[in-house]
Design a protein around this motif. Structure first.
Motif, PDB file in Angstrom:
ATOM      1  N   UNK A   1       0.833  -1.209   0.000  1.00 42.58           N
ATOM      2  CA  UNK A   1       0.000   0.000   0.000  1.00 42.58           C
ATOM      3  C   UNK A   1       0.866   1.257   0.000  1.00 42.58           C
ATOM      4  N   UNK A   2       1.696   1.378  -1.017  1.00 43.47           N
ATOM      5  CA  UNK A   2       2.469   2.602  -1.208  1.00 43.47           C
ATOM      6  C   UNK A   2       1.676   3.563  -2.080  1.00 43.47           C
TER       7      UNK A   2
ATOM      8  N   UNK B   1      -3.058  -5.444   1.811  1.00 46.71           N
ATOM      9  CA  UNK B   1      -2.033  -6.191   2.538  1.00 46.71           C
ATOM     10  C   UNK B   1      -0.780  -5.319   2.596  1.00 46.71           C
ATOM     11  N   UNK B   2      -0.270  -5.104   3.788  1.00 44.34           N
ATOM     12  CA  UNK B   2       0.878  -4.204   3.941  1.00 44.34           C
ATOM     13  C   UNK B   2       1.658  -4.613   5.186  1.00 44.34           C
TER      14      UNK B   2
ATOM     15  N   UNK C   1      -0.073   0.659   7.286  1.00 41.65           N
ATOM     16  CA  UNK C   1      -1.353  -0.019   7.585  1.00 41.65           C
ATOM     17  C   UNK C   1      -2.294   0.918   8.339  1.00 41.65           C
ATOM     18  N   UNK C   2      -1.726   1.654   9.305  1.00 45.23           N
ATOM     19  CA  UNK C   2      -2.560   2.575  10.087  1.00 45.23           C
ATOM     20  C   UNK C   2      -3.151   3.662   9.184  1.00 45.23           C
ATOM     21  N   UNK C   3      -2.325   4.204   8.290  1.00 43.97           N
ATOM     22  CA  UNK C   3      -2.809   5.220   7.340  1.00 43.97           C
ATOM     23  C   UNK C   3      -3.919   4.659   6.464  1.00 43.97           C
TER      24      UNK C   3
ATOM     25  N   UNK D   1     -10.779  -4.918   4.581  1.00 43.13           N
ATOM     26  CA  UNK D   1      -9.887  -5.606   5.507  1.00 43.13           C
ATOM     27  C   UNK D   1      -8.457  -5.204   5.170  1.00 43.13           C
ATOM     28  N   UNK D   2      -7.645  -5.096   6.197  1.00 38.47           N
ATOM     29  CA  UNK D   2      -6.226  -4.793   5.987  1.00 38.47           C
ATOM     30  C   UNK D   2      -5.420  -5.825   6.755  1.00 38.47           C
ATOM     31  N   UNK D   3      -4.553  -6.510   6.059  1.00 35.12           N
ATOM     32  CA  UNK D   3      -3.786  -7.595   6.669  1.00 35.12           C
ATOM     33  C   UNK D   3      -2.303  -7.255   6.668  1.00 35.12           C
ATOM     34  N   UNK D   4      -1.563  -7.758   7.669  1.00 34.56           N
ATOM     35  CA  UNK D   4      -0.125  -7.474   7.722  1.00 34.56           C
ATOM     36  C   UNK D   4       0.688  -8.345   6.762  1.00 34.56           C
TER      37      UNK D   4
END
Lengths: 300, 300
Positions: free
Chosen positions: B24-25, B47-48, B54-56, B65-68
């Motif tokens: 996520x750049x 996914x980041x 990720x917080x941004x 959904x945002x995954x690490x």
């Protein structure tokens, strides 16, 4: 024509502040427009050999007189600004100075300063002070048609400290400062070394990038994006202006040699799996170099 | 998070149109924003690995959904887009494809296509279609913080014709076209040859220009103007993105060799009193090459 009906400028001819601009392209035209806007009542003479440019300049209504060549009318001017390509400036220094009165100031806007300073020392007649200057801006599209009154605004003008007397130097600096430019005082040699690196080398390089892209398949044309456009923008400048100035710059050779050496180093660095430090350094150097460029379009 | 409270995406998980963006750049973030704007109800997974990014991304509210890291959640996706630097893309192809379901499409946005196509042939599991793509735009300033929903608008995206099946190719082309981009279909080899000339070589050259200017006296910093700024803009790009892509481009060598040869020719030409024709030709080539770049910011 404005104000005066007499092509000899009538009563304003004797005004010490009369300015003549020789060469009405982008720079000469923009200088005239900026002066006219800043000094609505100052007499302004334009000199231009090209009939079409003369017609455009006449139609603009900003000149008090427009002449096809330098004549004795210049005797009425306090300052004469040579706004022609470098080879023309070199040719004009002697003849123009001989048409000017004692105590008047001759200056120029050429993109290379050492050859012009050398020629001025030989050719400018005694009694006339020569001060070299170089507005560090312009545009891809030359000609009076593209001239704008705000080109000086927030730009930088290099004014060369050797040659002219102190008073003449101050007068030329004021001419540009009055129009919103910031003045950089320097020697002609310092100017040429810096400009070789930040302008003339990038101009040659931009042309080499364009030739390389032509050789790299039809898809290059389709995939060229904003990055390529900016990287090659200087290749859009007219050879007669930018190329001739670059060719006269005795520091260009050294800049090209240095550049080749750095290209070799970067080429080696990029192949190293852990490489990148030299690119990071170049990136930081670039940031520092252009830090002051941003306010370009704002009033200083 | 929007719509769904279940990090597993709830009822939308089975939707064939679920898109996952890995990385996520600037590009991944802008792709997500553009998709969200165009398809307000489509499920979007980010996914980041970087916690701050990720917080941004979470704060933007555009992801379901945002995954690490890539997990089996990817099984719910119809399309997975790798938006990481080239070395990371090369590493991710195998593991990510193994978490995807049969019939799903894996694509990327890497700046070099032959090495990625080669790696995909070896690493992407059977049942998943890989289609390489390259959006020909971006920005000096990377990171999710600089992502914008209009980055695709009027830009060009190269989509590589070999590799994926016809349907997968059409789907990837549609993904980008739906966001306002124009599609350039080409082979990976054609892409890399063109991009070497219009992007990777200019990137290396911009860095060499910056290093040369540093060596040319303190005045260079003061006299650097808009011309130098544009000529070196590509040096502002992150080495991890642009440098790594350039380093992987097998055509870069040839482009550098060609460039050096043209530089030598121009250097010779500029010294000839009647020279200039080669510069005029380069200028015309450049005009033709960038003719199609102008509409960049307009909707296509």
């Amino acid at each position: 024509m404005r104000g005066s009906r007499d092509p000899g400028l009538g009563t304003r001819t004797r005004d010490r502040s009369v300015v003549a601009i020789i060469g009405l392209g982008l720079i000469g035209g923009s200088l005239a427009r900026a002066l006219r806007r800043r000094f609505p009542r100052r007499a302004l003479i334009g000199v231009e050999t090209n009939a079409r440019a003369r017609a455009l300049a006449r139609a603009s209504g900003i000149f008090d007189a427009i002449l096809p060549r330098p004549t004795e009318t210049l005797r009425g001017c306090g300052i004469v600004v040579l706004c022609a390509p470098v080879p023309a400036i070199l040719r004009l220094l002697g003849p123009v100075s001989r048409q000017m009165r004692d105590g008047a100031i001759l200056t120029d806007v050429g993109g290379v300063k050492v050859p012009i300073a050398d020629a001025a020392r030989r050719a400018v007649r005694k009694g006339v002070s020569f001060v070299g200057a170089h507005p560090m801006f312009g545009g891809e599209q030359g000609g009076f048609a593209f001239s704008r009154p705000d080109l000086w605004n927030g730009g930088r003008v290099a004014v060369c400290i050797e040659g002219g007397e102190r008073a003449a130097l101050a007068r030329v600096a004021r001419l540009h400062r009055d129009l919103g430019a910031r003045i950089v005082l320097c020697s002609s040699a310092e100017h040429d070394a810096a400009v070789a690196a930040v302008s003339h080398l990038p101009y040659v390089v931009a042309n080499a990038l364009a030739l390389t892209a032509r050789d790299s398949g039809a898809l290059a044309r389709v995939l060229a994006g904003p990055g390529f456009t900016d990287a090659t923008r200087l290749a859009g400048f007219a050879f007669e202006v930018q190329g001739r100035a670059a060719a006269s710059n005795r520091c260009l050779d050294k800049a090209i040699r240095l550049f080749r050496r750095h290209l070799t180093r970067l080429d080696r660095e990029i192949r190293r799996p852990s490489g990148g430090a030299l690119f990071d350094r170049a990136s930081a150097i670039r940031r520092a170099l252009v830090r002051n460029v941003a306010p370009r379009r704002r009033s200083s």
